[in-house]
Write a protein that holds these residues in place. Structure first.
Motif, PDB file in Angstrom:
ATOM      1  N   ALA A   1     -70.646  35.221 125.760  1.00 37.69           N
ATOM      2  CA  ALA A   1     -69.918  34.979 127.007  1.00 37.69           C
ATOM      3  C   ALA A   1     -68.419  34.873 126.739  1.00 37.69           C
ATOM      4  CB  ALA A   1     -70.436  33.708 127.676  1.00 37.69           C
ATOM      5  N   GLY A   2     -68.051  34.205 125.634  1.00 41.34           N
ATOM      6  CA  GLY A   2     -66.641  34.099 125.275  1.00 41.34           C
ATOM      7  C   GLY A   2     -66.020  35.441 124.937  1.00 41.34           C
ATOM      8  N   LEU A   3     -66.790  36.308 124.278  1.00 48.65           N
ATOM      9  CA  LEU A   3     -66.287  37.651 123.950  1.00 48.65           C
ATOM     10  C   LEU A   3     -66.012  38.463 125.209  1.00 48.65           C
ATOM     11  CD1 LEU A   3     -68.661  38.541 120.973  1.00 48.65           C
ATOM     12  CD2 LEU A   3     -66.196  38.116 120.819  1.00 48.65           C
ATOM     13  N   ILE A   4     -66.898  38.336 126.192  1.00 48.30           N
ATOM     14  CA  ILE A   4     -66.694  39.063 127.462  1.00 48.30           C
ATOM     15  C   ILE A   4     -65.425  38.547 128.146  1.00 48.30           C
ATOM     16  CG2 ILE A   4     -67.674  39.549 129.731  1.00 48.30           C
ATOM     17  CD1 ILE A   4     -70.462  39.089 128.384  1.00 48.30           C
ATOM     18  N   ARG A   5     -65.283  37.238 128.197  1.00 53.49           N
ATOM     19  CA  ARG A   5     -64.080  36.672 128.835  1.00 53.49           C
ATOM     20  C   ARG A   5     -62.828  37.095 128.099  1.00 53.49           C
ATOM     21  NH1 ARG A   5     -62.694  30.224 129.911  1.00 53.49           N
ATOM     22  NH2 ARG A   5     -60.650  30.607 130.893  1.00 53.49           N
ATOM     23  N   HIS A   6     -62.882  37.098 126.769  1.00 58.70           N
ATOM     24  CA  HIS A   6     -61.716  37.482 125.971  1.00 58.70           C
ATOM     25  C   HIS A   6     -61.344  38.948 126.210  1.00 58.70           C
ATOM     26  CE1 HIS A   6     -59.535  38.847 122.350  1.00 58.70           C
ATOM     27  NE2 HIS A   6     -59.055  37.626 122.333  1.00 58.70           N
ATOM     28  N   PRO A  35     -72.214  35.351 112.823  1.00 58.99           N
ATOM     29  CA  PRO A  35     -73.131  35.988 111.853  1.00 58.99           C
ATOM     30  C   PRO A  35     -74.311  36.713 112.490  1.00 58.99           C
ATOM     31  CG  PRO A  35     -73.305  33.575 111.778  1.00 58.99           C
ATOM     32  CD  PRO A  35     -72.095  33.896 112.582  1.00 58.99           C
ATOM     33  N   LYS A  36     -74.692  36.363 113.711  1.00 55.88           N
ATOM     34  CA  LYS A  36     -75.840  37.006 114.350  1.00 55.88           C
ATOM     35  C   LYS A  36     -75.436  38.102 115.332  1.00 55.88           C
ATOM     36  CE  LYS A  36     -78.945  33.031 113.937  1.00 55.88           C
ATOM     37  NZ  LYS A  36     -79.799  32.054 114.670  1.00 55.88           N
ATOM     38  N   VAL A  37     -74.142  38.346 115.465  1.00 55.48           N
ATOM     39  CA  VAL A  37     -73.656  39.348 116.425  1.00 55.48           C
ATOM     40  C   VAL A  37     -72.954  40.473 115.673  1.00 55.48           C
ATOM     41  CG1 VAL A  37     -72.184  39.785 118.425  1.00 55.48           C
ATOM     42  CG2 VAL A  37     -73.380  37.586 118.212  1.00 55.48           C
ATOM     43  N   GLU A  47     -58.393  34.530 116.725  1.00 50.92           N
ATOM     44  CA  GLU A  47     -58.957  34.239 115.406  1.00 50.92           C
ATOM     45  C   GLU A  47     -60.473  34.116 115.484  1.00 50.92           C
ATOM     46  OE1 GLU A  47     -56.402  32.678 116.755  1.00 50.92           O
ATOM     47  OE2 GLU A  47     -54.773  33.412 115.453  1.00 50.92           O
ATOM     48  N   GLU A  48     -60.996  33.465 116.523  1.00 48.42           N
ATOM     49  CA  GLU A  48     -62.439  33.315 116.684  1.00 48.42           C
ATOM     50  C   GLU A  48     -63.111  34.658 116.920  1.00 48.42           C
ATOM     51  OE1 GLU A  48     -63.333  28.980 118.608  1.00 48.42           O
ATOM     52  OE2 GLU A  48     -62.129  30.359 119.829  1.00 48.42           O
ATOM     53  N   VAL A  49     -62.452  35.523 117.690  1.00 43.01           N
ATOM     54  CA  VAL A  49     -62.999  36.856 117.936  1.00 43.01           C
ATOM     55  C   VAL A  49     -63.024  37.658 116.643  1.00 43.01           C
ATOM     56  CG1 VAL A  49     -62.637  39.039 119.144  1.00 43.01           C
ATOM     57  CG2 VAL A  49     -62.307  36.879 120.357  1.00 43.01           C
TER      58      VAL A  49
END
Length: 202
Positions: free
Chosen positions: A192-197, A36-38, A29-31
């Motif tokens: 960093a969280g997106l890369i891990r996900h 807003p800045k990405v 859900e977070e992904v």
């Protein structure tokens, strides 16, 4: 003994900062909600995340450079002025060209901290990081994505107001790339969280 203890404590602090902390584990859900800045672009090969590096220091530097540049150009156009230790009674075109050339690196520094962009592309084979001040001015780094790709936030030498700041660190197969030390903290956490996900936990 006291000096040795202080040295050991400093080395331990440095090692802890270099190790950093593991990236936050984002939920689906977070992904999907994003940041807003990405900016996000995806295709059949992978996904690309884009973010602009805009800092107050950069805008201050750029505004000051613009004001200073305009003032000197105006002064040069008004008559006698001293350049390189010599009085110039009436400036020729090449005097203006030299003055413009002098300001190029100062404007590039301003652009680097205001309009420069990171583009991070994640695929099954590669992590590709592009940093561009202008469309064709910047650098590109790549990292092979092995069985285990680790994302973390760790100190890599950058400081802001004399305080150490963490960068986004991506490591795989004994190598790493790092970036974004001067991005806002929430943006770094999200990237960093997106890369891990994307790569999961090995």
């Amino acid at each position: 003994a006291k000096f040795a203890r202080l040295k050991a404590e400093a080395e331990a602090r440095q090692a802890s900062m270099a190790t950093g902390r593991e990236a936050k584990l984002l939920t689906d859900e977070e992904v999907a909600r994003g940041h807003p800045k990405v900016k996000v672009e995806s295709d059949f090969q992978g996904v690309t995340y884009g973010v602009r590096l805009g800092t107050w220091f950069g805008w201050f530097w750029l505004i000051f450079t613009c004001v200073h540049c305009v003032a000197l150009f105006y002064g040069l156009s008004q008559g006698s002025v001293k350049m390189n230790g010599r009085m110039v009674a009436q400036a020729d075109w090449w005097h203006f060209a030299l003055l413009a050339l002098f300001y190029v690196p100062f404007f590039l520094v301003g652009f680097a901290f205001t309009i420069a962009r990171y583009r991070l592309t994640l695929t099954d084979e590669l992590v590709t990081l592009r940093w561009r001040i202008l469309p064709f001015l910047g650098w590109t780094s790549t990292l092979s994505a092995g069985d285990a790709v680790k994302a973390s936030l760790a100190f890599r030498g950058s400081r802001e107001n004399k305080k150490p700041v963490d960068a986004v660190v991506v490591a795989s197969q004994g190598k790493e790339i790092h970036f974004g030390a001067f991005l806002p903290e929430d943006v770094k956490e999200h990237l960093a969280g997106l890369i891990r996900h994307y790569y999961g936990d090995a």
